[in-house]
Design a protein around this motif. Structure first.
Motif, PDB file in Angstrom:
ATOM      1  N   VAL A   1       6.936   5.586  -8.956  1.00 44.00           N
ATOM      2  CA  VAL A   1       5.481   5.728  -8.799  1.00 44.00           C
ATOM      3  C   VAL A   1       5.014   7.057  -9.385  1.00 44.00           C
ATOM      4  CG1 VAL A   1       3.680   6.053  -7.044  1.00 44.00           C
ATOM      5  CG2 VAL A   1       5.275   4.155  -6.853  1.00 44.00           C
ATOM      6  N   ARG A   2       5.883   8.041  -9.391  1.00 43.49           N
ATOM      7  CA  ARG A   2       5.521   9.345  -9.949  1.00 43.49           C
ATOM      8  C   ARG A   2       5.216   9.241 -11.446  1.00 43.49           C
ATOM      9  NH1 ARG A   2       9.718  14.112  -9.336  1.00 43.49           N
ATOM     10  NH2 ARG A   2       9.205  13.704  -7.172  1.00 43.49           N
TER      11      ARG A   2
ATOM     12  N   ARG B   1       1.736   7.829  -4.173  1.00 36.25           N
ATOM     13  CA  ARG B   1       1.129   8.475  -5.343  1.00 36.25           C
ATOM     14  C   ARG B   1       0.196   9.598  -4.890  1.00 36.25           C
ATOM     15  NH1 ARG B   1      -0.136   7.683 -10.962  1.00 36.25           N
ATOM     16  NH2 ARG B   1       1.736   6.416 -10.867  1.00 36.25           N
TER      17      ARG B   1
ATOM     18  N   PHE C   1       9.486   5.538  -5.046  1.00 37.46           N
ATOM     19  CA  PHE C   1       8.511   6.625  -5.079  1.00 37.46           C
ATOM     20  C   PHE C   1       8.674   7.485  -6.322  1.00 37.46           C
ATOM     21  CE2 PHE C   1       7.529   6.821  -0.228  1.00 37.46           C
ATOM     22  CZ  PHE C   1       6.954   5.571  -0.320  1.00 37.46           C
TER      23      PHE C   1
ATOM     24  N   THR D   1       0.809  -1.223   0.000  1.00 35.83           N
ATOM     25  CA  THR D   1       0.000   0.000   0.000  1.00 35.83           C
ATOM     26  C   THR D   1       0.839   1.269   0.000  1.00 35.83           C
ATOM     27  OG1 THR D   1      -0.188  -0.049   2.406  1.00 35.83           O
ATOM     28  CG2 THR D   1      -1.962  -1.090   1.146  1.00 35.83           C
TER      29      THR D   1
ATOM     30  N   LEU E   1       5.318  -1.603  -8.697  1.00 37.86           N
ATOM     31  CA  LEU E   1       5.467  -2.730  -7.761  1.00 37.86           C
ATOM     32  C   LEU E   1       5.962  -3.977  -8.475  1.00 37.86           C
ATOM     33  CD1 LEU E   1       2.400  -2.514  -5.368  1.00 37.86           C
ATOM     34  CD2 LEU E   1       4.804  -2.563  -4.734  1.00 37.86           C
TER      35      LEU E   1
ATOM     36  N   GLY F   1       2.945   2.364  -2.173  1.00 36.08           N
ATOM     37  CA  GLY F   1       2.933   3.009  -3.479  1.00 36.08           C
ATOM     38  C   GLY F   1       1.693   3.853  -3.694  1.00 36.08           C
ATOM     39  N   THR F   2       0.554   3.351  -3.247  1.00 38.00           N
ATOM     40  CA  THR F   2      -0.696   4.096  -3.379  1.00 38.00           C
ATOM     41  C   THR F   2      -0.666   5.372  -2.541  1.00 38.00           C
ATOM     42  OG1 THR F   2      -1.831   2.012  -3.692  1.00 38.00           O
ATOM     43  CG2 THR F   2      -3.196   3.905  -3.178  1.00 38.00           C
TER      44      THR F   2
ATOM     45  N   VAL G   1       1.074   2.473 -10.219  1.00 33.97           N
ATOM     46  CA  VAL G   1       1.573   1.838  -9.010  1.00 33.97           C
ATOM     47  C   VAL G   1       1.788   0.337  -9.219  1.00 33.97           C
ATOM     48  CG1 VAL G   1       1.055   1.331  -6.591  1.00 33.97           C
ATOM     49  CG2 VAL G   1       0.537   3.574  -7.517  1.00 33.97           C
TER      50      VAL G   1
END
Length: 112
Positions: free
Chosen positions: A92-93, A27, A89, A21, A101, A23-24, A97
């Motif tokens: 993830v930008r 974001r 991160f 979670t 992952l 990554g979420t 996501v």
């Protein structure tokens, strides 16, 4: 000390859920204007505060262990935790996501 497989399995599951979670949440923070580095500082800082209590309890009377391994602990914290999170991160930008992952989980296989 007795082995407690149920406790170990529960902690592994909790670790996997919080890892998946992150990554979420990253974001969401990045879209709100945070930098990837600021999100990492917040995540690692909260984790350090949460883990400080059990770490202090386990080190009672054995502070020499921390003193003799302090450089390794700091180096692992900076390279193994913080730098890896900054890279994730930042991925993830720019990526979804799920893809970020997948790349993180398959990183070792992709290198081999």
């Amino acid at each position: 000390m007795q082995s407690r497989p149920a406790v170990g399995a529960a902690l592994a599951l909790l670790s996997a859920v919080t890892f998946a979670t992150s990554g979420t949440f990253a974001r969401s923070l990045i879209e709100a204007g945070w930098s990837a580095e600021a999100a990492v500082i917040a995540r690692v800082g909260v984790a350090a505060l949460v883990l400080a209590i059990p770490a202090l309890l386990s080190l009672r009377g054995r502070w020499h262990v921390l003193r003799s391994n302090g450089a390794a602990v700091v180096l692992f914290g900076l390279l193994g935790v913080a730098l890896a999170q900054v890279c994730f991160f930042n991925a993830v930008r720019y990526l979804p996501v799920g893809i970020a992952l997948l790349l993180e989980y398959l990183g070792i296989i992709l290198v081999v």
